[in-house]
Design a protein around this motif. Structure first.
Motif, PDB file in Angstrom:
ATOM      1  N   LYS A  49       1.413  -6.605   7.449  1.00 58.67           N
ATOM      2  CA  LYS A  49       2.874  -5.898   8.527  1.00 58.67           C
ATOM      3  C   LYS A  49       3.598  -7.371   8.823  1.00 58.67           C
ATOM      4  N   ARG A  74       2.170  -2.608   6.087  1.00 55.39           N
ATOM      5  CA  ARG A  74       1.496  -1.554   6.583  1.00 55.39           C
ATOM      6  C   ARG A  74       0.445  -3.214   7.244  1.00 55.39           C
ATOM      7  N   CYS A 128      11.723  -1.039   3.871  1.00 51.81           N
ATOM      8  CA  CYS A 128      10.734  -0.697   4.265  1.00 51.81           C
ATOM      9  C   CYS A 128       9.642  -2.118   4.000  1.00 51.81           C
ATOM     10  N   ARG A 161       5.845  -1.156  -2.746  1.00 51.56           N
ATOM     11  CA  ARG A 161       5.540  -1.813  -0.846  1.00 51.56           C
ATOM     12  C   ARG A 161       3.986  -1.761  -0.918  1.00 51.56           C
ATOM     13  N   ASP A 162       3.616  -0.986  -1.625  1.00 48.71           N
ATOM     14  CA  ASP A 162       2.023  -0.431  -1.968  1.00 48.71           C
ATOM     15  C   ASP A 162       1.414  -1.559  -2.994  1.00 48.71           C
ATOM     16  N   SER A 193       1.283  -4.901  -1.724  1.00 47.15           N
ATOM     17  CA  SER A 193      -0.222  -4.642  -1.048  1.00 47.15           C
ATOM     18  C   SER A 193      -1.700  -4.489  -1.408  1.00 47.15           C
TER      19      SER A 193
END
Length: 237
Positions: A42, A38, A35, A214-215, A218
């Protein structure tokens, strides 16, 4: 006399550090992309998997060497993580050794909706973040202090499933490419080899882990930005 880490802890961390280096050094083509970040992350944040390991990379830039260390400690110190990482419910440092490099820590990960039980991790850690990059934080499961960790939890930890971070788990901050604008490019890498225990199918655990990495990358950077630090996502193709 300052408390020194026992030989067993040192050897376990040596093995974990070697496994972490092997993972990070593996050819990029061997990692399967899972993944991407975002929004403004990104092109900067990417999560991959390889031979049971999950790896998250964030390509960033900071204004100074001091900010680079602040960034690293923001992610590796649980007393910092618990402030912005909603997945971490509690944290405690069980023991810090006199060399200021090794420690034993415990943390719990929240359950979900009363269906998924919370997890307890207890780990030995080796943190090297003085001087120049790279900075490293390697960890490995450490069961010898389970009793002390559980004593701090309600019902002596009986509602928690004991999860484990296996050899090869850790976090690194390395120098990125050269720049001409005075900023410092860095790559923050998290690698996990974990056994969460319990009854959940492995495919469910894996998919949740990819999104969690990912979270974490980020959200951690955004938390620093919200606190006023000049750290930026950098697109890496």
């Amino acid at each position: 006399m300052a408390l020194q880490p026992p030989p067993g802890l040192l050897s376990a961390l040596d093995a974990s550090a070697a496994a972490l280096e092997a993972s990070v050094s593996a050819d990029a083509s061997e990692w399967r992309r899972r993944c991407e970040g975002r929004g403004e992350a990104k092109g900067s944040v990417r999560v991959c998997s390889w031979q049971g390991a999950v790896r998250g990379d964030a390509h960033l830039s900071v204004a100074s060497a001091e900010d680079a260390r602040t960034l690293f400690e923001h992610f590796i110190l649980y007393e910092n993580r618990v402030r912005w990482d909603t997945g971490i419910a509690t944290q405690q440092q069980i023991r810090a050794y006199g060399d200021l490099t090794h420690s034993v820590n415990a943390y719990t990960v929240a359950g979900s909706g009363g269906v998924v039980q919370p997890r307890l991790f207890v780990e030995a850690r080796r943190t090297l973040c003085s001087g120049d990059l790279p900075f490293t934080n390697v960890c490995v499961d450490w069961s010898l202090d389970d009793a002390e960790a559980k004593a701090e939890l309600p019902k002596n930890g009986r509602d928690h499933i004991r999860a484990r971070n296996l050899a090869g788990s850790g976090c690194l901050l390395r120098a990125g490419g050269h720049r001409n604008d005075g900023r410092i490019s860095v790559v923050l890498t998290m690698v996990g080899r974990s056994e969460l225990g319990g009854w959940l199918p492995s495919v469910v655990v894996e998919r949740a882990t990819y999104g969690a990495y990912r979270d974490i990358l980020s959200d951690g950077v955004k938390a620093l930005q919200n606190a006023g630090m000049d750290v930026r996502f950098e697109v890496h193709l």
